[in-house]
Design an enzyme around this catalytic site. Structure first.
Site, PDB file in Angstrom:
ATOM      1  N   GLU A 190     -10.232   5.921   2.334  1.00 25.95           N
ATOM      2  CA  GLU A 190     -10.742   5.128   3.420  1.00 25.95           C
ATOM      3  C   GLU A 190     -10.638   6.011   4.707  1.00 25.95           C
ATOM      4  O   GLU A 190      -9.983   6.632   4.933  1.00 25.95           O
ATOM      5  CB  GLU A 190      -9.787   3.888   3.835  1.00 25.95           C
TER       6      GLU A 190
ATOM      7  N   GLU B 135       0.894  -1.267   0.022  1.00 27.14           N
ATOM      8  CA  GLU B 135      -0.085  -0.122   0.105  1.00 27.14           C
ATOM      9  C   GLU B 135       0.955   1.323   0.010  1.00 27.14           C
ATOM     10  O   GLU B 135       1.665   1.143   0.694  1.00 27.14           O
ATOM     11  CB  GLU B 135      -1.050   0.085   1.271  1.00 27.14           C
TER      12      GLU B 135
END
Length: 460
Positions: A375, A264
């Site tokens: 997110e 990520e």
């Protein structure tokens, strides 16, 4: 950051035309959309103004003088005793913190004070935390790999998108810049044993009941060897210390049980991890669904940094402004065909470093899914949905200059080619709070707008 994989709602496709111009004198991208009035000639240059949040706990022992001399004497003795006394648990906590800091804060060849309060240590490349790993001990960073075909390396520019670089200082060749971790950083953590890691819990495809909410675009069903995208950077409001807001790419493989592998990278606002509300460039990895492996940035042995101009975890500046200049960053992650390691590049040609393939199980071969998007953590403080913003804090329908975006989405195929993703899907866990709208055009390729304010009339 648990993964979301079930399509909850297909966002309505919105096709827009836009063009991007690049002002290399400012070393940043400025994008203008034909639907907006006027062109942006300058970029957002103001720094985030939120003061750093540094919780400090102070204990006071109040001893009142007594009319009785004997009691006064006893009070003085008690005061002295309590001042010297520290609970065993607190002493053990401090011991753990200091031992951990010695492990991750390496000796510095040079130290730089950042305008935002960070301390950047220039650490010899072979002494960085990654080389504490048994499989890397005694080694040195690898040479740059072959980049994917279709990747444009024209107009390479210097990297000056982080606040610490505005000091005018830089790290010498042969060193890498590392943001120094402090006792205050660790004291803010909800768990010392999980400092620098995401919450360790089961990762499910369906995260409706989770406290993590997403608005993402994704592709799956094929074998993927990397991904690339550009995303604009904002300074979203985060409601409390234990929530965060981020925008990132996920490279994913494995099932959604304990064997989930992810790589990520992106930007995030995390008061718990960094002690302020600045958006910061970050990386993460795990090979067991965020349980015992992996960490943010360089907070454990894993990611090997090769760049002496980028500090992972350092604040980004400038940021985008509502109805104003838009600042975006481009990230590329791909698997080196020769050695199998996963490399990270920032912008055009600025290699940051790599994740060694041995860190993973499924990702030793390829990824089975790629995800892009935002997110947040929703702690439902007081029983209400959080007011933590995702992206710009505005819904996707507001479009360019107001909503957050990802543009020029691409994936890397088996033959090391950058290609447009086929069948890009978009979804939002809770579209009344944060939503997403995808599209495709000639200049931006595959793109989407996403984000939202969190708590509102339709999101109580």
């Amino acid at each position: 950051m648990d993964f979301v994989g079930a399509v909850l709602q297909r966002a309505k496709t919105r096709k827009t035309k836009c063009y991007c111009c690049f002002d290399y004198r400012r070393r940043q991208h400025q994008c203008t959309q034909t639907e907006t009035q006027g062109n942006f000639s300058t970029m957002a240059s103001s720094f985030p103004k939120t003061s750093p949040i540094i919780p400090i706990f102070v204990f006071f022992l109040l001893v009142s003088s007594s009319i009785c001399p004997v009691l006064s004497s006893e009070s003085s003795k008690l005061h002295a005793t309590n001042q010297a006394f520290r609970p065993k648990e607190e002493l053990q906590k401090l011991k753990i913190i200091r031992e951990h800091l010695k492990k991750i804060n390496k000796p510095a060849a040079k130290t730089i004070q950042s305008p935002d309060g960070d301390i950047i240590d220039c650490v010899l490349s072979h002494q960085q935390p990654a080389f504490d790993h048994p499989k890397l001990k005694g080694q040195k960073p690898l040479d740059p790999p072959v980049r994917p075909r279709g990747h444009n390396l024209n107009n390479m520019v210097a990297v000056d998108f982080q606040l610490w670089s505005f000091s005018g200082e830089s790290c010498p060749e042969g060193t890498i810049p590392i943001r120094r971790t402090t006792e205050k950083d660790m004291l803010r953590a909800s768990s010392l044993t999980r400092f620098g890691r995401k919450p360790g819990r089961h990762v499910r495809k369906d995260s409706i009941s989770s406290d993590h909410e997403h608005a993402v675009g994704y592709v799956n069903g094929q074998q993927y060897y990397g991904a690339k995208a550009s995303m604009n950077v904002w300074s979203p409001t985060v409601a409390n210390q234990y929530e965060f807001s981020l925008s990132q790419m996920w490279i994913i493989s494995g099932t959604f049980g304990d064997d989930l592998n992810t790589i990520e990278a992106g930007w995030q606002v995390s008061p718990e991890l960094y002690g302020d509300n600045y958006p910061r460039f970050f990386t993460y990895w795990t090979s067991d669904a965020y349980q015992a492996t992996g960490c943010y940035n360089l907070l454990c042995s894993g990611f090997v940094q090769t760049n002496n101009g980028i500090a992972i975890g350092a604040a980004i500046s400038p940021t985008s402004s509502y109805n104003g200049g838009q600042f975006d960053i481009s990230l590329l992650v791909w698997k080196d065909p020769k050695h199998g390691n996963w490399w990270l590049e920032f912008g055009s040609g600025n290699l940051v470093g790599y994740w060694p393939s041995f860190l993973f199980t499924h990702l030793r071969d390829h990824a089975s899914m790629v995800q892009f998007g935002g997110e947040i953590v929703n702690s439902r403080e007081g029983g209400f949905h959080t007011s933590t913003q995702m992206g710009s804090g505005h819904f996707a329908e507001e479009g360019f200059g107001k909503a957050s975006y990802f543009r020029n989405l691409q994936v890397v195929d088996w033959d090391n080619n950058l290609i447009p993703p086929s069948n890009l899907q978009v979804l939002a866990d809770n579209p009344n709070c944060y939503d997403i709208q995808g599209g495709i055009n000639r200049v931006w390729g595959n793109y989407f707008y996403y984000g939202g304010p969190g708590k509102n009339v339709k999101c109580p």
